[in-house]
Design an enzyme around this catalytic site. Structure first.
Site, PDB file in Angstrom:
ATOM      1  N   GLY A  66       0.837  -1.192   0.000  1.00 15.57           N
ATOM      2  CA  GLY A  66       0.000   0.000   0.000  1.00 15.57           C
ATOM      3  C   GLY A  66       0.873   1.244   0.000  1.00 15.57           C
ATOM      4  O   GLY A  66       2.023   1.206  -0.429  1.00 15.57           O
ATOM      5  N   CYS A  67       0.342   2.318   0.501  1.00 22.52           N
ATOM      6  CA  CYS A  67       1.047   3.600   0.512  1.00 22.52           C
ATOM      7  C   CYS A  67       2.381   3.488   1.242  1.00 22.52           C
ATOM      8  O   CYS A  67       2.442   3.035   2.384  1.00 22.52           O
ATOM      9  CB  CYS A  67       0.175   4.648   1.196  1.00 22.52           C
ATOM     10  SG  CYS A  67       0.992   6.231   1.419  1.00 22.52           S
TER      11      CYS A  67
END
EC number: 1.8.4.11
Length: 175
Positions: free
Chosen positions: A11-12
């Site tokens: 993810g981020c």
């Protein structure tokens, strides 16, 4: 001291970097991009989700203090490995769950870790496992983003919650 490298997409990269850099044995964490079709892509290009790159962290760690297997345990705890190209509100191929093994030993350990993690999830793990591919370091303003921007809304609402959950679960492994 022998330093090894691990590369994970979960993810981020702001969330992932903020957690991994707190672990004993982790010497440095660099946000960046792996996979994809362009050399040295920019955040502006990657965030479109059309380049094939994944937001990743490159972790420089001392295996005498923390093992690659332990890093994988943290990796699986920081995101939902059953969610294809989506982590929370972040959606797109750049947010894929991915392990970029830098050598054959890491690939074998990662394959085993995926198999061992599967019984803990109701849905199939979709984490992609790649052989070593180029890592492209993200722009300077992404480095230590959470630390430098704690009041930014995404950081205060999303990153802080993930980091706090991580710190409780892995308190025994923190610096």
């Amino acid at each position: 001291m022998s330093i090894e490298i691990a590369v994970f997409g979960a993810g981020c990269f702001w969330c992932v970097e903020a957690a991994f850099e707190k672990l004993k044995g982790v010497e440095k964490v660099l946000p960046g991009y792996a996979g994809g079709e362009l050399d040295n892509p920019s955040y502006k290009q990657v965030k479109t989700g059309t380049t094939g790159h994944v937001e990743v962290v490159q972790i420089h760690f001392n295996p005498e203090i923390i093992s690659y297997k332990e890093l994988l345990e943290v990796f699986f705890s920081l995101h939902d490995p059953t969610s294809l190209n989506k982590q929370g509100a972040d959606e797109g191929t750049q947010y894929a769950s991915a392990i970029f093994a830098v050598n054959a030993a890491q690939k074998e350990i990662a394959q085993r870790a995926i198999q061992e993690a599967q019984p803990h999830y109701d849905k199939p793990i979709v984490t992609a496992l790649y052989d070593n591919v180029p890592f492209w370091e993200a722009e300077d303003y992404h480095h230590h983003y959470f630390e430098n921007n704690p009041d930014q809304p995404y950081c205060s609402l999303v990153v802080a919650e993930k980091v706090n959950k991580f710190m409780k679960k892995f308190a025994h492994k923190l610096k």
